[in-house]
Scaffold this motif. Sequence first.
Motif, PDB file in Angstrom:
ATOM      1  N   UNK A 545       0.880  -1.115  -0.076  1.00  0.00           N
ATOM      2  CA  UNK A 545       0.057  -0.100  -0.112  1.00  0.00           C
ATOM      3  C   UNK A 545       1.070   1.408   0.076  1.00  0.00           C
ATOM      4  N   UNK A 546       2.326   1.105   0.030  1.00  0.00           N
ATOM      5  CA  UNK A 546       3.098   2.371   0.108  1.00  0.00           C
ATOM      6  C   UNK A 546       3.361   2.607  -1.321  1.00  0.00           C
ATOM      7  N   UNK A 547       3.367   4.075  -1.602  1.00  0.00           N
ATOM      8  CA  UNK A 547       3.717   4.600  -2.553  1.00  0.00           C
ATOM      9  C   UNK A 547       5.227   4.767  -2.788  1.00  0.00           C
ATOM     10  N   UNK A 548       6.207   4.058  -3.003  1.00  0.00           N
ATOM     11  CA  UNK A 548       7.601   4.214  -2.672  1.00  0.00           C
ATOM     12  C   UNK A 548       8.202   5.162  -3.949  1.00  0.00           C
ATOM     13  N   UNK A 549       8.806   6.271  -3.762  1.00  0.00           N
ATOM     14  CA  UNK A 549       9.560   6.927  -4.751  1.00  0.00           C
ATOM     15  C   UNK A 549      10.957   6.371  -5.063  1.00  0.00           C
TER      16      UNK A 549
END
Length: 874
Positions: A545-549
Amino acid sequence: MTIKIKKLVNIALIVSAFNTLNVRANQPLNAEQDQLETIQIRGFHDSAIKSLRDKRDSQSIIEAITAQDIGKFPDKNVAEALQRITGISLSRVQGEGERVGVRGTTPEQNRTFLNGQAIASADWWISTQPNRGFNYTLLPADLVSSLEVYKTPQADHNEGSLGGSVNIKTQRPLHTQSNQFVTNAQVQYNDLSGEFDPQLALFYNWTNPSKDFGTLITFTRNQRSLRRDGLESWGWHEQSFQQHSDGTLSASDAGTADIKNIWTPGGGGSAIFQQQRILTSATANFEYQPSLDWNIQLNTLYSVLNADNNNQNFLWQPSSVFARGGRISDARIIDNTLAFARYSTVPEQNEQNLPFSTAMEAIWRESEISTSSVHLIVSQQTHLWQNQYQIGFTKGGGGSKQDHTSQFSANTAYTVDTTERKNIIANYDVSPLDAQAWQLTQARNDSQDSNDQELYIQGDFERAIDHSIISAIKIGSKYRDHQRDFIRLRSLNGDYDGIAQQFGWTLADYPATFPAGFLSNIGSQQTLKQYSYADINALSDDFKTIDFVQQEEKASRFDIQERTIAGYVKLMLDGNDYRANLGVRVVNTNQDAGAYKRIGSPIEQQENFVWQQHSKNYIDILPSANISFDLSEDLIARVSAARVMSRPQYNHLMPSTNYNVTQAQGQGGNPDLDPYRANQFDLSVEWYFDDAALLSVALFNKDVESFVEFKRTIEQHEGIDMTIDRPINGSGGTIRGVEIGYQQELIYGFGLITNYTFVDGDRTDSISGREDYVPGTSKHTINLASYYENDWLSSRLAYNYRTHFATGVGETMMDDFGQLDGSITFKLSGKLDFVVEAINLTNEITYLYERNEYAPTGIYQNGRRFYFGVRYSH
């Protein structure tokens, strides 16, 4: 039948191993040849004869082991099979043989070939530095026909080996019985992971009725559930300290420090590593002989290793304490090493205002590596010439496409004690079992990918000469284009001041049962052997669910291309009681190394990196001479002299810096490095005093002009002081030694195969001026194997031991290590065998330390492996 076998073997002893291959490739497959080539040597006694025949007929000093030998030993990949050979030292990773060194050199200084040509390699571990060593976990032993270790080179051999080269040979379809089918099905049990895993190997060969076309197929699929329990410390470096009025110490520059240059750790912890390995390998070899003068072979290989893994390490991190202005107290310095200290932060000195000083780290990775090769060989026989043309391509690659990291931290004081040998004792003021007290402070999703590939074209031309001394002349040339690249992606927004702080997760949100028996044979009652353990599956679900950059880690990106052109001339001499080959190989290497160079701070700004290309060209002239004397019918003496070279490792050549933030350490490169170059001299005496018996002694001496040394400094990357090693061409040295081998069937099917290697490495470090270890050199290596066979039983007990050696990474030393393996085979019928094998029966511990034993870097237990299964052949 026994008399017939011995008669055929004695006939074969007259023929040179290399000439035999050429003749078979270009002469009619008449009845006598069919009989010789399709006979199935089943007993270990006759298998030993075949190996000794290859060694005896060689034009240089070699060691050989046949497929029958490999099948009888409890070895699951090619590296583990090679460990039985005189002069070979094995490096194990996670309990499995991964790389081999030859005659006191590191694995990276020796080349591995498949049917005489390069085979690409790769590594799945995200912190592994790209190098020239081959990863043997990609090659199961089942696909091999024979192994050859060339300890003295010839002019027509590929260059690049300082100690020796390994040639892996696969079966040839027209030299194997038609419609032969073999299957080997086993179940493996690991007593540390407690898991059962299936193993399957298949072999099938087909030739047409006219015997001029054949196809040989092998397939292997092995699964392995492994677990490694360990204590770790890393990032050891010389640190200076300022002493305060209350007796505490804080990190300081050496110029103003009260206490200078203390050997100090950067971090460590108690770690559980688990992995699911699935190795799938297949070969397809085709052979066509359209006429007496032509032979065409096409060999293909594909092997892929799925290596998903997870690691949970309860850390102690002095680098984090010092970065926050923390101090140490109760310091105990032994042998100039910080062997005991209490670490704690000072709130008013914590300029970053970060509420933690150490962490429990849970990591899970999706990893995969592969290798493949396509190799075409065309052989031509003319009136006086034997010509061979080769073209091929090999490619390896892979890494960790998903590398998830979570750190759950607390602001706690702790002590670290390394005063006990093979032990690290860490005590925390905040209990590691209080899961609620450890909050998420870092979340990352990184990745790594590397590609290794080579295209080669080669031509060899040999002409027989009717002369009293010169029997043949051989010339040839080779073009090689090799490329190696490396890229890593790092997530940017997962630190405590990013998304990690937003979630408010603690270790208590991911409870899991702690693995049983952790560190059961390591440490003491005070060692940290239980802590809050995370549910990796639940963590993985939430990480989705984490939007990593992500951003390319430019500091470690590189691309290296090597184009070489080699040519050689070789004379073969033949007399009544001697054989010799004299020659010279000339190699031109054109090297292009590209990487991002950092020109400013901070690291987050991409414009602070520029791509730079560096070119280097060098020529090596490599003469060699090998002479064999027949002192009597059973006694052979060999003399060899040669100049050899080994190119620097890829990670040494990259004009960039590669580091690990958690471990606060890394390595930089130097594209101006020169290769290792050495002059070597060898002398051996071999006594073949019975059919399957040998007593041999070999002496060798290598004068190495320059070793690669590492200049260690503290550099700051991403606001953290890191230990960075950069390679330079340092002083030279000498590697010398003696090898003694003995094998014999003693009585009624009972026999011994044993060898001993003594290696003495001598060099002086150009930076420190002190006597230094030669990397890869174990002073003593011993192999001892006993066997017993009768009509229904075959048993083996094999022991391998090597003394401590420098790994070549910093000042890390690998301690003495010995391993006992065994196997029993029951013959149920003429076609069916029942097999029981055991690896690491004594459950040995792997122990590494840096500079001295108060600075341990790894203490690992991998457990025992047991195999049960059947082998069917038809």
